[in-house]
Design an enzyme around this catalytic site. Sequence first.
Site, PDB file in Angstrom:
ATOM      1  N   THR A  35      54.789  41.236  18.012  1.00 17.30           N
ATOM      2  CA  THR A  35      55.589  41.395  16.796  1.00 17.30           C
ATOM      3  C   THR A  35      55.079  42.509  15.876  1.00 17.30           C
ATOM      4  OG1 THR A  35      54.301  39.792  15.519  1.00 17.30           O
ATOM      5  CG2 THR A  35      56.164  38.935  16.806  1.00 17.30           C
ATOM      6  N   HIS A  54      45.017  45.631  22.031  1.00 17.03           N
ATOM      7  CA  HIS A  54      45.626  44.419  22.578  1.00 17.03           C
ATOM      8  C   HIS A  54      46.281  44.702  23.931  1.00 17.03           C
ATOM      9  CE1 HIS A  54      45.238  41.110  19.678  1.00 17.03           C
ATOM     10  NE2 HIS A  54      45.162  42.050  18.755  1.00 17.03           N
ATOM     11  N   GLU A 102      58.359  43.876  22.945  1.00 17.01           N
ATOM     12  CA  GLU A 102      58.012  44.208  21.561  1.00 17.01           C
ATOM     13  C   GLU A 102      59.231  43.904  20.704  1.00 17.01           C
ATOM     14  OE1 GLU A 102      56.454  48.176  21.485  1.00 17.01           O
ATOM     15  OE2 GLU A 102      54.678  47.594  22.627  1.00 17.01           O
TER      16      GLU A 102
END
Length: 180
Positions: free
Chosen positions: A37, A52, A64
């Site tokens: 997010t 990440h 995404e």
Amino acid sequence: MSLTLLIGGARSGKSSLAVDIGHRHHAAGDAVTYLATAPAVDDDMEQRIERHRSERPTTWATIEEQHDLAAAVESVPSGLVIIDCLTLWTSNLMWDGLDDDAIRSVASTTAAQCAQRRDPVVVITNEVGLGVHPDTELGRRYRDTLGWVNQTWAAAAGTALLLVAGKAIPLHDPLETLGR
């Protein structure tokens, strides 16, 4: 229920645990989808997003989606979904101009949808109510709104864990704990 909530402060081990859960599911032959997010709003966020990405296998699908978690989760036909994170999702909704009632409503609907999903969902969020009292109206609104979002998702979750220093404390319904 197939919904697990991981809540804690910054660097508490939430994302590491979620990635470990993902590795275990992947090793068992299950598909893993990582639903991110975070908006890449500056160099620091771009570096965090890249870190990440590098922590998860390229064999995992990545979606995404900064706003419509319900549609993103619905688009995953099977396997584990890891949502990272409600903290940024809530701020994204605020920046989009949603008022607190609208955010609570979409949080409630989306959490219920994830809890009813046949395959597991692991959702990550930050506990921001333990820190310094925000000195701006927007900061206080964000803290309070995220607190409500977290409570909503925790209530829908079959398992909720508070992460501190890489260790987990199971969270329970306080009235059940009190025997009432």
